[in-house]
Design a protein around this motif. Structure first.
Motif, PDB file in Angstrom:
ATOM      1  N   HIS A   1     -14.736  24.332  46.672  1.00 58.43           N
ATOM      2  CA  HIS A   1     -15.567  23.236  47.187  1.00 58.43           C
ATOM      3  C   HIS A   1     -16.486  22.774  46.059  1.00 58.43           C
ATOM      4  O   HIS A   1     -17.000  23.600  45.301  1.00 58.43           O
TER       5      HIS A   1
ATOM      6  N   HIS B   1     -19.687  21.486  45.579  1.00 63.37           N
ATOM      7  CA  HIS B   1     -20.911  21.412  46.385  1.00 63.37           C
ATOM      8  C   HIS B   1     -21.845  20.304  45.883  1.00 63.37           C
ATOM      9  O   HIS B   1     -22.301  20.339  44.746  1.00 63.37           O
TER      10      HIS B   1
ATOM     11  N   TRP C   1     -22.346  22.349  41.805  1.00 59.87           N
ATOM     12  CA  TRP C   1     -21.636  23.615  41.559  1.00 59.87           C
ATOM     13  C   TRP C   1     -20.349  23.648  42.337  1.00 59.87           C
ATOM     14  O   TRP C   1     -20.139  22.825  43.233  1.00 59.87           O
TER      15      TRP C   1
ATOM     16  N   HIS D   1     -17.637  26.437  44.309  1.00 59.72           N
ATOM     17  CA  HIS D   1     -17.523  27.819  44.795  1.00 59.72           C
ATOM     18  C   HIS D   1     -16.381  27.925  45.786  1.00 59.72           C
ATOM     19  O   HIS D   1     -15.921  26.926  46.344  1.00 59.72           O
TER      20      HIS D   1
ATOM     21  N   HIS E   1     -14.438  28.390  49.061  1.00 60.41           N
ATOM     22  CA  HIS E   1     -14.780  28.015  50.437  1.00 60.41           C
ATOM     23  C   HIS E   1     -13.755  28.548  51.419  1.00 60.41           C
ATOM     24  O   HIS E   1     -13.390  27.902  52.392  1.00 60.41           O
TER      25      HIS E   1
ATOM     26  N   HIS F   1     -26.428  22.768  55.207  1.00 68.71           N
ATOM     27  CA  HIS F   1     -25.703  22.036  54.153  1.00 68.71           C
ATOM     28  C   HIS F   1     -24.652  21.140  54.791  1.00 68.71           C
ATOM     29  O   HIS F   1     -23.837  21.601  55.586  1.00 68.71           O
TER      30      HIS F   1
ATOM     31  N   HIS G   1     -21.520  18.567  54.067  1.00 70.39           N
ATOM     32  CA  HIS G   1     -20.533  18.197  53.049  1.00 70.39           C
ATOM     33  C   HIS G   1     -20.409  16.676  52.940  1.00 70.39           C
ATOM     34  O   HIS G   1     -20.545  15.958  53.940  1.00 70.39           O
TER      35      HIS G   1
ATOM     36  N   LEU H   1     -17.939  19.331  57.006  1.00 67.55           N
ATOM     37  CA  LEU H   1     -18.563  20.523  57.557  1.00 67.55           C
ATOM     38  C   LEU H   1     -20.088  20.428  57.444  1.00 67.55           C
ATOM     39  O   LEU H   1     -20.612  19.862  56.496  1.00 67.55           O
TER      40      LEU H   1
ATOM     41  N   HIS I   1     -23.116  23.317  57.877  1.00 71.03           N
ATOM     42  CA  HIS I   1     -23.279  24.747  58.156  1.00 71.03           C
ATOM     43  C   HIS I   1     -24.476  25.308  57.420  1.00 71.03           C
ATOM     44  O   HIS I   1     -25.002  24.700  56.498  1.00 71.03           O
TER      45      HIS I   1
ATOM     46  N   HIS J   1     -26.016  27.571  54.714  1.00 73.08           N
ATOM     47  CA  HIS J   1     -25.481  28.091  53.454  1.00 73.08           C
ATOM     48  C   HIS J   1     -25.890  29.528  53.198  1.00 73.08           C
ATOM     49  O   HIS J   1     -25.635  30.077  52.122  1.00 73.08           O
TER      50      HIS J   1
END
Ligand code: C2O
Ligand code: CU
Length: 475
Positions: free
Chosen positions: A95, A97, A135, A137, A139, A409, A411, A455, A457, A459
């Motif tokens: 992902h 971010h 960044w 990361h 997912h 967070h 998306h 999404l 959610h 974090h």
């Protein structure tokens, strides 16, 4: 192994192409994409010297075998092709971010793509729309994979960046290590953590090193790009003896302002760019401290050279980053709205919630690893929180009805938070992660302008795994 972070200046075609004159030092040799703007990112097992030698290195998972993975320097306005090769023993995805990418490139396994199986690859292709600090990361099972090290910084240089002497990325992490300095696997999935603040660590690092030394010179101006990749720990940072100015939050330029006396708060996933003048005497050792864990814990040393100063006169006050008109202001008159009631966890009053379509008591929920609910549903529901046409404003009335802070967070979009009644003058800076305190209420607004399923959610990744996730659909 060495504790040094890379001191190499990057001197790539990309950087000269965009006219950067400053010396860049990043967490690992930064990877500037070549002419075709393509790069292969291999997620695999590796080692990192998290604990100084002679301790053995820690076995991690990371991009190209490092944790953090390489810092990616992406060219503003260009299309890039980042190919994820999965050499891990389990499926994964990546992902981006905070970046505005097409929905199919967003990297959410089970929603925007299937997880990439071991031995398989996936091409992430998107146009880089915004400058700033971001960044990447994992997912997929991110509560494990991010904690194992599958993440890295992304820097998109401005076309016209502020003049600094050094531009330094600091990837701040909070590892949970066992007696042998290895990742504490036994604690993955510990419901006691999931019901509380999440899986907090015991070994803070910056750029994969405990207490790196950043060589500086009196009179220099630094740009620090601070990123919190911890699964759960909120990092509050202090800069004793220095007076940094915040110039961007979550990749978005803000009017320069001083770091508050209480410190710079970075919840998991959040970033801040600060400009700080090295105005101590030659030979000084100063620190960047973590002050959220009781006694200050130094995270990095700022080691002044004996020679200097670099300049005779002090510099003018830092100026704002070039402002870009990225986000339309939400209109609350015409907004599609929904509540965002966050409940659960220890010391809360959630009696039960719907899990996979069935009501369960809190005790039954715990039996299936669900401890948190949004609007009475624990886990990503089948139906979105809101379904809106592209271009419509969305208003979310957030009530953090439990005993814990969270960082929500979203998306594909940045959000504006309003504490108290929505009122343009009270808007907080645009963010892709909004930190909310126990019992706090706020209004969140944004214009949903990117088609797809996005999404939303917490974090704190154990909270997400234990149910704090929903989504919006833009049609
Ligand atoms: Cu940084 Cu859904 O994640
Ligand atoms: Cu949370």
């Amino acid at each position: 192994m060495t504790m040094d972070i890379s001191r190499r200046s990057l001197n790539s075609g990309l950087l000269s192409a965009v006219g950067l004159v400053s010396l860049w030092r990043v967490s690992r040799p930064g990877i500037a994409l070549g002419a075709a703007h393509g790069h292969v990112l291999t997620a695999r097992e590796g080692v990192a010297q998290l604990v100084p030698a002679p301790a053995p290195p820690t076995r991690i998972w990371g991009i190209d075998g490092g944790a953090p993975g390489p810092t990616l320097l992406l060219p503003l306005g260009e299309e890039v092709n980042l190919q994820l090769v999965n050499a891990l023993p389990e499926p994964t995805s990546l992902h981006w971010h905070g970046m505005r990418v097409p929905n199919a490139m967003d990297g959410v396994s089970g929603m925007t793509q299937d997880a990439v199986e071991p031995g398989e690859s996936f091409d992430y292709r998107f146009t880089v729309r915004d400058s700033g600090t971001y960044w990447y990361h994992a997912h997929n099972r991110s509560w494990v994979q991010n904690a194992m090290g599958v993440h890295g910084m992304i820097i998109v240089p401005e076309a016209d960046p502020p003049q600094v002497d050094q531009d330094i990325g600091l990837v701040l992490d909070d590892w949970r290590l066992d007696q042998d300095g290895q990742i504490d696997h036994a604690s993955f999935g510990a419901l006691a953590d999931w019901a509380h603040a999440g899986r907090l660590g015991n070994w803070p690092t910056a750029n994969g090193v405990r207490l790196p030394s950043l060589p500086v010179r009196a009179g220099e101006r630094l740009r620090l790009r601070l990123l919190n990749v911890a699964n759960a720990r909120i990092l509050t940072l202090a800069f004793p003896g220095h007076a940094p100015q915040v110039v961007a939050l979550d990749g978005v330029p803000v009017m320069p302002h001083a770091v508050p006396a209480t410190g710079l708060v970075l919840a998991p996933g959040q970033r801040a760019d600060v400009i700080v003048d090295m105005d101590q005497s030659p030979g000084t050792r100063a620190t960047i401290d973590l002050v959220s864990a009781g006694e200050p814990v130094p995270m990095a040393n700022l080691d002044y050279a004996e020679e200097g100063p670099l300049r005779d006169n002090s510099l003018d006050a830092p100026f704002a980053l070039p402002f870009a008109d990225r986000f339309a202001d939400p209109s609350f008159d015409t907004a599609v709205s929904a509540p965002l009631d966050v409940a659960g966890g220890a010391m809360g009053r959630l009696a039960g919630a719907t899990v996979d379509g069935q009501y369960m008591s809190m005790r039954e929920m715990a039996g299936v690893g669900r401890l948190w609910a949004i609007n009475g549903v624990a886990g990503r529901p089948d139906e979105p929180l809101v379904r809106v046409e592209s271009g419509r404003s969305v208003r979310l009335d957030l009530f953090n009805d439990n005993s814990w802070p969270h960082v929500m967070h979203l998306h594909g979009h940045h959000m504006q938070a309003f504490r108290g009644a929505p009122d343009v003058t009270a808007a907080e800076p645009w963010r892709d992660g909004v930190l909310v305190q126990p019992g706090e209420r706020m209004t969140i607004g944004f214009v949903a302008d990117a088609p797809g399923k996005w999404l939303l959610h917490c974090h704190m990744l154990e909270h997400q795994a234990a149910g704090m996730a929903t989504w919006i659909e833009v049609v």
